[in-house]
Enzyme design. Sequence first.
Site, short mmCIF file in Angstrom:
data_model
loop_
_atom_site.label_atom_id
_atom_site.label_comp_id
_atom_site.label_asym_id
_atom_site.label_seq_id
_atom_site.Cartn_x
_atom_site.Cartn_y
_atom_site.Cartn_z
CE LYS A 84 100.11 22.04 45.25
NZ LYS A 84 100.70 21.04 44.35
CG HIS A 149 94.16 16.58 49.15
ND1 HIS A 149 95.40 16.41 49.70
CD2 HIS A 149 94.38 16.85 47.83
CE1 HIS A 149 96.33 16.57 48.77
NE2 HIS A 149 95.74 16.83 47.63
NE ARG A 171 106.48 22.93 52.42
CZ ARG A 171 106.75 23.11 51.14
NH1 ARG A 171 105.80 22.86 50.24
NH2 ARG A 171 107.92 23.54 50.73
CB SER A 179 104.05 25.24 48.05
OG SER A 179 104.12 24.15 47.17
NE ARG A 303 107.42 26.70 44.65
CZ ARG A 303 108.04 27.62 45.39
NH1 ARG A 303 108.61 28.65 44.82
NH2 ARG A 303 108.06 27.51 46.71
CE LYS A 304 112.88 29.28 44.89
NZ LYS A 304 112.89 30.45 45.78
#
Length: 349
Positions: A84, A149, A171, A179, A303-304
């Site tokens: 994310k 990851h 992030r 998220s 998503r956003k």
Amino acid sequence: MDAKEIAKDINIVPTPQDEDHEVNWEDEFQELMQTLPKEKSWYGRDICFYQGFWCPSPVFKAVISFQKHFQALDTDIIVISFPKCGTTWLKALTFSVVNRNQFAREENPLFRSGPHQLIRFFEYDLYLKNPSPDLENSSLYPPRLFSTHVPYPSLPSSIKDSNSKIVYICRNPMDMFISLWFFTEKLRAENSEPFSLDEAFELFCRGTYGWGPFFDHVSGYWKASQENPNKILFLKYENLKEDIISQLKKLAMFLGFPFTEEEEKHGVVEEIAKTCSFANLKELAVNKNDVNTFGFPHNTLFRKAEVGDWSNYLTPAMVDRLEKLIQENFDKSGLTFKLSSQSPKDAFA
Ligand code: PAP
């Protein structure tokens, strides 16, 4: 979930020899698995604690296989992230930068395949079905592009010791958590109990979720990138949002595929930025309709894509707690996070 059932669309098929090896390996794996602490993440998935991080149990075997067998080449490029933090975006950018001379602009494979299909995860794809896939003789031409990851200390030594390159994206933890919360709400296992945001937040702060703790993951790559900046490029989602063109040039330069003056004049950088943008990728049929190897719809990855969306969901007490965690974990490291699109400077400098 049986790992063999999970990755149906991977085309590296085990040979009979691999099958024999698989039997011994299964015993070894089961023994190790018995010894590990286990929990459930808030979205109902099993996780096990291994080498200081919470590994999603369905990919644990693949992680071990990756650690044991992967042989990096000096030309390899590995996209690494905490979930994310911008994985999908960085995969799209890296793929486009490296392969830009292989196709006409309007024929970028991103129009037909999701970023995760173009750069495969070691643990979710390549090692999931076969503990020792033949990646050298596969259809991957140099530079081979991979992703993971897995935290820095747990990477196979051949990655650390070779001249392969790592691009890492992080992030700010507030947006990352929100998220992840929305993502996991969509993917919650059917038989798992609903979790409140408060409960998920508590587990987030404790680090009990797949690949967590976030803070250790980011610190590991931050430190390694400081020690070896020619090997690891440490990018921030917020910087990409703020100025994608300069970040894209930086990425291309680092990867050894710098943009020529001619390309810059012809708008190649802008074209890649546009193709890889949230607005473009989100609307492509492949990203609206397809599912990944775990059955997750690709559309859950879009998503956003905002900086500062956390402020719509986190309470002041949650913000306080996260600020403290940021300070405790990164205060002396020199790593800072931009928490909103308005903030002129990085927070916690
Ligand atoms: P993953 O680690 O599971 O692959 P990842 O791609 O890292 O997920 O993160 C998804 C986030 O990146 C989503 O953020 P949000 O929940 O805050 O909206 C998603 O919207 C955002 N995202 C996906 N693609 C892009 C893109 N091309 N540009 C910017 N943000 C993107």
